[in-house]
Write a protein that holds these residues in place. Structure first.
Motif, PDB file in Angstrom:
ATOM      1  N   HIS B   4     -58.879  40.731 -44.182  1.00 28.70           N
ATOM      2  CA  HIS B   4     -57.972  39.649 -44.522  1.00 28.70           C
ATOM      3  C   HIS B   4     -56.537  39.919 -44.065  1.00 28.70           C
ATOM      4  O   HIS B   4     -55.676  39.057 -44.211  1.00 28.70           O
ATOM      5  CB  HIS B   4     -58.020  39.394 -46.026  1.00 28.70           C
ATOM      6  CG  HIS B   4     -59.415  39.100 -46.512  1.00 28.70           C
ATOM      7  ND1 HIS B   4     -60.086  37.948 -46.174  1.00 28.70           N
ATOM      8  CD2 HIS B   4     -60.278  39.830 -47.260  1.00 28.70           C
ATOM      9  CE1 HIS B   4     -61.298  37.969 -46.716  1.00 28.70           C
ATOM     10  NE2 HIS B   4     -61.431  39.099 -47.374  1.00 28.70           N
ATOM     11  N   THR B   5     -56.276  41.136 -43.547  1.00 35.10           N
ATOM     12  CA  THR B   5     -54.971  41.420 -42.978  1.00 35.10           C
ATOM     13  C   THR B   5     -54.839  40.629 -41.683  1.00 35.10           C
ATOM     14  O   THR B   5     -55.759  40.608 -40.873  1.00 35.10           O
ATOM     15  CB  THR B   5     -54.837  42.920 -42.663  1.00 35.10           C
ATOM     16  OG1 THR B   5     -55.046  43.659 -43.866  1.00 35.10           O
ATOM     17  CG2 THR B   5     -53.464  43.237 -42.111  1.00 35.10           C
ATOM     18  N   ARG B   6     -53.708  39.994 -41.495  1.00 33.49           N
ATOM     19  CA  ARG B   6     -53.550  39.203 -40.260  1.00 33.49           C
ATOM     20  C   ARG B   6     -53.297  40.149 -39.098  1.00 33.49           C
ATOM     21  O   ARG B   6     -52.272  40.818 -39.014  1.00 33.49           O
ATOM     22  CB  ARG B   6     -52.403  38.214 -40.407  1.00 33.49           C
ATOM     23  CG  ARG B   6     -52.679  37.127 -41.433  1.00 33.49           C
ATOM     24  CD  ARG B   6     -51.796  35.921 -41.198  1.00 33.49           C
ATOM     25  NE  ARG B   6     -52.191  35.205 -40.001  1.00 33.49           N
ATOM     26  CZ  ARG B   6     -51.335  34.539 -39.205  1.00 33.49           C
ATOM     27  NH1 ARG B   6     -50.067  34.533 -39.469  1.00 33.49           N
ATOM     28  NH2 ARG B   6     -51.783  33.897 -38.140  1.00 33.49           N
ATOM     29  N   SER B   7     -54.267  40.238 -38.225  1.00 33.07           N
ATOM     30  CA  SER B   7     -54.221  41.183 -37.116  1.00 33.07           C
ATOM     31  C   SER B   7     -54.337  40.437 -35.798  1.00 33.07           C
ATOM     32  O   SER B   7     -55.232  39.610 -35.623  1.00 33.07           O
ATOM     33  CB  SER B   7     -55.380  42.182 -37.220  1.00 33.07           C
ATOM     34  OG  SER B   7     -55.329  42.859 -38.456  1.00 33.07           O
ATOM     35  N   LEU B   8     -53.439  40.773 -34.894  1.00 31.60           N
ATOM     36  CA  LEU B   8     -53.439  40.126 -33.577  1.00 31.60           C
ATOM     37  C   LEU B   8     -53.626  41.180 -32.492  1.00 31.60           C
ATOM     38  O   LEU B   8     -52.949  42.208 -32.507  1.00 31.60           O
ATOM     39  CB  LEU B   8     -52.115  39.390 -33.344  1.00 31.60           C
ATOM     40  CG  LEU B   8     -52.037  38.637 -32.013  1.00 31.60           C
ATOM     41  CD1 LEU B   8     -52.886  37.353 -32.057  1.00 31.60           C
ATOM     42  CD2 LEU B   8     -50.595  38.283 -31.656  1.00 31.60           C
ATOM     43  N   ILE B   9     -54.519  40.902 -31.573  1.00 31.20           N
ATOM     44  CA  ILE B   9     -54.727  41.786 -30.419  1.00 31.20           C
ATOM     45  C   ILE B   9     -54.102  41.114 -29.206  1.00 31.20           C
ATOM     46  O   ILE B   9     -54.497  40.010 -28.823  1.00 31.20           O
ATOM     47  CB  ILE B   9     -56.226  42.027 -30.171  1.00 31.20           C
ATOM     48  CG1 ILE B   9     -56.871  42.637 -31.406  1.00 31.20           C
ATOM     49  CG2 ILE B   9     -56.429  42.907 -28.943  1.00 31.20           C
ATOM     50  CD1 ILE B   9     -58.394  42.651 -31.348  1.00 31.20           C
ATOM     51  N   ILE B  10     -53.125  41.785 -28.617  1.00 28.55           N
ATOM     52  CA  ILE B  10     -52.456  41.239 -27.429  1.00 28.55           C
ATOM     53  C   ILE B  10     -53.136  41.807 -26.186  1.00 28.55           C
ATOM     54  O   ILE B  10     -53.260  43.029 -26.040  1.00 28.55           O
ATOM     55  CB  ILE B  10     -50.957  41.585 -27.441  1.00 28.55           C
ATOM     56  CG1 ILE B  10     -50.300  41.004 -28.690  1.00 28.55           C
ATOM     57  CG2 ILE B  10     -50.276  41.060 -26.175  1.00 28.55           C
ATOM     58  CD1 ILE B  10     -48.866  41.473 -28.904  1.00 28.55           C
ATOM     59  N   ILE B  11     -53.564  40.917 -25.317  1.00 25.89           N
ATOM     60  CA  ILE B  11     -54.265  41.332 -24.100  1.00 25.89           C
ATOM     61  C   ILE B  11     -53.560  40.740 -22.888  1.00 25.89           C
ATOM     62  O   ILE B  11     -53.700  39.537 -22.616  1.00 25.89           O
ATOM     63  CB  ILE B  11     -55.744  40.862 -24.130  1.00 25.89           C
ATOM     64  CG1 ILE B  11     -56.440  41.373 -25.393  1.00 25.89           C
ATOM     65  CG2 ILE B  11     -56.469  41.337 -22.878  1.00 25.89           C
ATOM     66  CD1 ILE B  11     -57.851  40.826 -25.570  1.00 25.89           C
TER      67      ILE B  11
END
Lengths: 50, 254
Positions: B4-11
């Motif tokens: 539920h932690t807002r996690s973003l993967i930048i690619i």
């Protein structure tokens, strides 16, 4: 339309200190954004992991 | 950190048409709550169009289009900027070519709960590379040794780009001091993280050479990284870092 100023995200590191980056994003459709740029610094090589 | 932690993967992408969709599918198949931001530099091979299609089909996928090939460093900084604006708590960076395998992402998420930054590392016990020739291994190992020694870095893998940061780290790094296009950006970023006194954890990964597509490595960005390290090392003689702490395997080692 969605847009933002750089300063709102990076606090003190405002355009004056990072003129190499553009400052605004715009959205043309849901989840898709474009960096607005009037300059285009071209990178000859840009990645790879040594 | 949880699902539920807002996690973003930048690619960041440039000509990754063959890799992008399989990678996005593999990440979302983890069902770990990850969202993805593709930063595309107007790839001629249609990567941007693929990203647009994925974004239209999948609410977890976002795309940031840039007008041309502007470099790895600025791609990440603009991705970070977007992530901060959207209030993500954990911000990941990874390559699009499967050299950073998605199976390690849950480990990142677990480790970031006890550190400010996490590195998937080739140079801690258990880590390594596959399908690399001796010359590439030599260049990588010597480049890492050089950067670590000159900058006093405590991390073992300072040129690897499979990382996760807590949002506070991204907010506090003086990005104007990391104006680099290539992998020197990765060295510069981790130097700033250490210098600010944030904790860093490394865990072992096996780095696999890209499945398809071409590497963007060039002599120019190697020169850029070399001069960045030299310039920063010289500056360091006059301004030593303080409160350098590194966490390895969950234990504070320095």
């Amino acid at each position: 339309m969605f847009s933002m100023a750089r300063q709102s995200a990076l606090g003190d590191y405002a355009p004056a200190t990072t003129p190499w980056l553009t400052l605004m994003f715009s959205s043309s459709q849901a989840n898709v954004y474009s960096v607005k740029s009037d300059r285009l610094p071209v990178a000859v090589g840009s990645g790879g992991t040594p | 950190m949880t699902k539920h932690t807002r996690s973003l993967i930048i690619i960041p992408t440039y000509n990754e048409a063959e890799n992008l969709e399989p990678l996005v599918s593999a990440i979302l198949a983890l069902d770990a709550g990850f969202e993805i931001l593709v930063v595309d530099d107007n790839s001629p091979d249609g990567t941007g169009e693929i990203a647009d299609r994925l974004a239209a089909e999948l609410p977890q996928v976002h795309v940031l289009h840039r007008p041309g090939k502007m470099g790895l460093g600025t791609a990440y900084v603009q991705g970070f900027e977007w992530a901060l604006h959207k209030d993500y708590q954990c911000i990941f960076q990874m390559d699009c070519d499967f050299s950073h395998h998605p199976r390690y992402l849950p480990i990142h998420l677990e480790k970031i709960a006890t550190a400010h930054a996490v590195i998937g590392s080739r140079y801690v016990p258990g880590g390594g590379t596959v399908n690399w020739g001796w010359l590439r291994q030599l260049v990588s190992a010597s480049g890492n040794f050089f950067a670590r020694t000159m900058l006093g870095l405590h991390v073992q893998d300072c040129t690897g780009g499979f990382r996760c940061y807590q949002r506070e780290v991204i907010q506090r790094i003086p990005w104007d001091k990391v104006r680099l296009e290539g992998y020197g950006f990765l060295i510069g970023t981790i130097y700033q993280v250490q210098r600010l006194g944030f904790t860093i954890t490394e865990f072992p990964i096996i780095f696999e050479d890209r499945r398809t597509g071409q590497s963007k490595m060039s002599f120019r960005i190697m020169v850029e990284a070399f001069f960045y390290v030299m310039r920063t090392a010289m500056a360091r003689l006059h301004l030593p870092s303080r409160d350098d702490r590194v966490v390895n395997g969950g234990e504070i080692s320095l």
